[in-house]
Design a protein around this motif. Structure first.
Motif, PDB file in Angstrom:
ATOM      1  N   VAL A 172       0.824  -1.209   0.000  1.00 33.98           N
ATOM      2  CA  VAL A 172       0.000   0.000   0.000  1.00 33.98           C
ATOM      3  C   VAL A 172       0.855   1.253   0.000  1.00 33.98           C
ATOM      4  O   VAL A 172       2.026   1.249   0.397  1.00 33.98           O
ATOM      5  N   LEU A 173       0.243   2.366  -0.443  1.00 36.94           N
ATOM      6  CA  LEU A 173       0.955   3.631  -0.626  1.00 36.94           C
ATOM      7  C   LEU A 173       0.849   4.554   0.575  1.00 36.94           C
ATOM      8  O   LEU A 173       1.683   5.458   0.726  1.00 36.94           O
ATOM      9  N   PHE A 174      -0.189   4.367   1.404  1.00 39.67           N
ATOM     10  CA  PHE A 174      -0.429   5.290   2.511  1.00 39.67           C
ATOM     11  C   PHE A 174      -0.277   4.569   3.845  1.00 39.67           C
ATOM     12  O   PHE A 174      -0.733   3.425   3.997  1.00 39.67           O
ATOM     13  N   PRO A 175       0.315   5.233   4.837  1.00 43.35           N
ATOM     14  CA  PRO A 175       0.591   4.548   6.105  1.00 43.35           C
ATOM     15  C   PRO A 175      -0.643   4.198   6.915  1.00 43.35           C
ATOM     16  O   PRO A 175      -0.583   3.335   7.805  1.00 43.35           O
ATOM     17  N   PHE A 176      -1.787   4.828   6.631  1.00 43.38           N
ATOM     18  CA  PHE A 176      -3.005   4.530   7.393  1.00 43.38           C
ATOM     19  C   PHE A 176      -3.789   3.360   6.801  1.00 43.38           C
ATOM     20  O   PHE A 176      -4.821   2.956   7.359  1.00 43.38           O
ATOM     21  N   GLU A 177      -3.342   2.783   5.689  1.00 41.62           N
ATOM     22  CA  GLU A 177      -4.137   1.762   5.006  1.00 41.62           C
ATOM     23  C   GLU A 177      -4.058   0.351   5.589  1.00 41.62           C
ATOM     24  O   GLU A 177      -5.054  -0.388   5.546  1.00 41.62           O
ATOM     25  N   PRO A 178      -2.910  -0.126   6.115  1.00 42.53           N
ATOM     26  CA  PRO A 178      -2.834  -1.536   6.524  1.00 42.53           C
ATOM     27  C   PRO A 178      -3.956  -2.030   7.434  1.00 42.53           C
ATOM     28  O   PRO A 178      -4.490  -3.128   7.199  1.00 42.53           O
ATOM     29  N   PRO A 179      -4.382  -1.284   8.464  1.00 42.50           N
ATOM     30  CA  PRO A 179      -5.415  -1.851   9.351  1.00 42.50           C
ATOM     31  C   PRO A 179      -6.720  -2.201   8.654  1.00 42.50           C
ATOM     32  O   PRO A 179      -7.422  -3.128   9.088  1.00 42.50           O
ATOM     33  N   TYR A 180      -7.056  -1.505   7.584  1.00 45.46           N
ATOM     34  CA  TYR A 180      -8.306  -1.789   6.875  1.00 45.46           C
ATOM     35  C   TYR A 180      -8.323  -3.214   6.315  1.00 45.46           C
ATOM     36  O   TYR A 180      -9.389  -3.806   6.143  1.00 45.46           O
ATOM     37  N   PHE A 181      -7.137  -3.751   6.010  1.00 42.90           N
ATOM     38  CA  PHE A 181      -7.033  -5.070   5.389  1.00 42.90           C
ATOM     39  C   PHE A 181      -6.560  -6.134   6.377  1.00 42.90           C
ATOM     40  O   PHE A 181      -6.982  -7.296   6.298  1.00 42.90           O
ATOM     41  N   GLU A 182      -5.710  -5.737   7.306  1.00 43.31           N
ATOM     42  CA  GLU A 182      -5.199  -6.699   8.287  1.00 43.31           C
ATOM     43  C   GLU A 182      -6.313  -7.260   9.166  1.00 43.31           C
ATOM     44  O   GLU A 182      -6.239  -8.414   9.607  1.00 43.31           O
ATOM     45  N   VAL A 183      -7.348  -6.463   9.414  1.00 41.06           N
ATOM     46  CA  VAL A 183      -8.466  -6.951  10.222  1.00 41.06           C
ATOM     47  C   VAL A 183      -9.157  -8.137   9.565  1.00 41.06           C
ATOM     48  O   VAL A 183      -9.805  -8.951  10.231  1.00 41.06           O
ATOM     49  N   HIS A 184      -8.991  -8.271   8.246  1.00 40.95           N
ATOM     50  CA  HIS A 184      -9.569  -9.406   7.511  1.00 40.95           C
ATOM     51  C   HIS A 184      -8.535 -10.495   7.246  1.00 40.95           C
ATOM     52  O   HIS A 184      -8.780 -11.406   6.447  1.00 40.95           O
ATOM     53  N   GLY A 185      -7.379 -10.412   7.906  1.00 42.49           N
ATOM     54  CA  GLY A 185      -6.371 -11.456   7.798  1.00 42.49           C
ATOM     55  C   GLY A 185      -5.451 -11.344   6.608  1.00 42.49           C
ATOM     56  O   GLY A 185      -4.698 -12.283   6.327  1.00 42.49           O
ATOM     57  N   LEU A 186      -5.459 -10.216   5.904  1.00 49.48           N
ATOM     58  CA  LEU A 186      -4.600 -10.036   4.737  1.00 49.48           C
ATOM     59  C   LEU A 186      -3.322  -9.309   5.151  1.00 49.48           C
ATOM     60  O   LEU A 186      -3.370  -8.169   5.629  1.00 49.48           O
ATOM     61  N   GLY A 187      -2.187  -9.961   4.977  1.00 48.90           N
ATOM     62  CA  GLY A 187      -0.912  -9.309   5.246  1.00 48.90           C
ATOM     63  C   GLY A 187      -0.740  -8.085   4.354  1.00 48.90           C
ATOM     64  O   GLY A 187      -0.938  -8.169   3.143  1.00 48.90           O
ATOM     65  N   THR A 188      -0.381  -6.965   4.957  1.00 53.69           N
ATOM     66  CA  THR A 188      -0.321  -5.694   4.235  1.00 53.69           C
ATOM     67  C   THR A 188       0.931  -4.940   4.643  1.00 53.69           C
ATOM     68  O   THR A 188       1.239  -4.833   5.837  1.00 53.69           O
ATOM     69  N   THR A 189       1.649  -4.416   3.645  1.00 51.49           N
ATOM     70  CA  THR A 189       2.892  -3.691   3.900  1.00 51.49           C
ATOM     71  C   THR A 189       2.826  -2.300   3.295  1.00 51.49           C
ATOM     72  O   THR A 189       2.557  -2.156   2.093  1.00 51.49           O
TER      73      THR A 189
END
Length: 392
Positions: free
Chosen positions: A140-157
């Motif tokens: 992802v491009l923005f630092p606030f984005e990972p939690p939106y996807f990690e809550v669904h079990g998707l590893g996000t960097t």
């Protein structure tokens, strides 16, 4: 290492090309590329399965007549991936195409990494759960984005935004801007306003008239005002037509190399809402943002959107730093008053510039290039998933 990489539009082609170059530097063994991309990715060694332009041309009004052809391309690309079984599949943005391919290859033991998150933080949040169902990882491009996807079990960097990649510092860009003024015959002591009416014809048609009215008011208050209008090839002719009767004759700049120098030398900017805000932040140019769309589109967006702000600087800061004038608020009186303040009020200017500097740092300026961070993440993810992929 075999990387199957897909991009579907010019911005994705640029991101994909930088990523390919970084992978060649970061992978400790030979890298082979296949997939779909444009000329920049071709220059890095990709032989595209079909012309990327087939996907780029898909506007809203073109989807239905071309749906059958695009779906056939989805099947063809998915079949090629399953046939060649690359070490990693990387899709770059273009979600309408990339996610259809992803759904067709899920369950086949492949490592699928997507680069550029869908904007679930703005609208349609259920997409986060949907992509978690078929992606191996998300960059992802923005630092606030990972939690939106990690809550669904998707590893996000978070890897950083490409706007900071390879950019000169503000002083160097301003020096290039001074050279641009000299080339255009504009005296260095004249106040310069950068006007950006959009990169789509609909944006230009809606904003150019009110921007012209704004310039009429500003000319009375700032009689020496010079106006620079960076534009892009697909709307350059329309921009020239729509600005021909502006009260201040604009300097239309079509060369991509002139864009950042023009922004950097501007005392302020009047811009259509969009990602151009990040480029203006990079050059530390105080701005006011404007946007008009059809009443129906505006109503739909208000119903579906989750955002307090339209401008990315305000979204990142979570406060109103950059003035936003949308729909009924997008008037010449409002715009002229805001721009005059940004041209003359040092305190107002400083508040924006300080926020811009924070946002650019948050997006990765001063650290490793986003493409390098993305490449390193891909190498690590592919290596970690390799045993599971091979036995799936």
């Amino acid at each position: 290492m075999h990387v199957f990489i897909i991009a579907g539009e010019p911005s994705g082609d640029a991101l994909g090309a930088r990523l390919m170059a970084a992978l060649k530097r970061e992978v400790g063994r030979p890298v082979r590329f296949s997939g779909v991309g444009g000329p920049l990715m071709a220059a890095e060694g990709l032989e595209s399965q079909f012309p990327m332009g087939e996907l780029t041309l898909l506007g809203v009004m073109e989807v239905l007549p071309k749906a059958a052809h695009v779906l056939r391309r989805v099947r063809e690309v998915a079949a090629r991936i399953l046939e060649t079984r690359p070490d990693v599949v990387v899709t770059v943005d273009a979600p309408a195409f990339s996610f259809r391919v992803g759904k067709k290859i899920r369950g086949h033991g492949l490592c699928h990494i997507h680069y550029v998150a869908p904007t679930v933080w703005a609208w349609r949040p259920r997409r986060a759960k949907m992509v978690a169902g078929f992606l191996s990882h998300l960059l992802v491009l923005f630092p606030f984005e990972p939690p939106y996807f990690e809550v669904h079990g998707l590893g996000t960097t978070f890897v950083g935004h490409s706007v900071v990649e390879g950019a000169a510092d503000a002083a160097e860009m301003k020096a290039a801007g001074q050279a641009l003024l000299a080339r255009l015959g504009i005296a260095p002591d004249r106040p310069v306003l950068v006007v950006l009416p959009g990169s789509r014809s609909s944006e230009v048609r809606r904003l150019a008239p009110v921007f012209g009215e704004t310039l009429a008011l500003l000319k009375a208050r700032l009689p020496e005002l010079a106006v620079l209008v960076p534009t892009v090839p697909n709307v350059s002719r329309l921009v020239r037509e729509m600005t021909a009767d502006w009260p201040v004759t604009p300097h239309i700049l079509e060369a991509a190399a002139d864009k950042l120098p023009a922004m950097a030398i501007g005392r302020a900017a009047l811009a259509a809402s969009g990602t151009v805000a990040l480029e203006l932040a990079l050059t530390e140019t105080p701005m006011a943002i404007a946007y008009r769309t059809s009443p129906l589109s505006a109503m739909v967006f208000r119903i579906m959107a989750k955002l307090r702000f339209a401008n990315l600087i305000n979204i990142m800061e979570d406060r109103a730093v950059v003035p936003e004038f949308l729909q009924d608020q997008c008037t010449a009186d409002n715009l002229a008053a805001s721009i005059e303040t940004l041209m003359t009020d040092e305190k107002a200017r400083a508040l924006q510039i300080e926020a811009m500097q924070r946002v650019m740092t948050a997006l990765g300026r001063g650290g490793p290039a986003p493409s390098t961070r993305a490449a390193r993440a891909i190498v690590e993810i592919e290596a970690a998933q390799r045993p599971a992929v091979r036995t799936a």
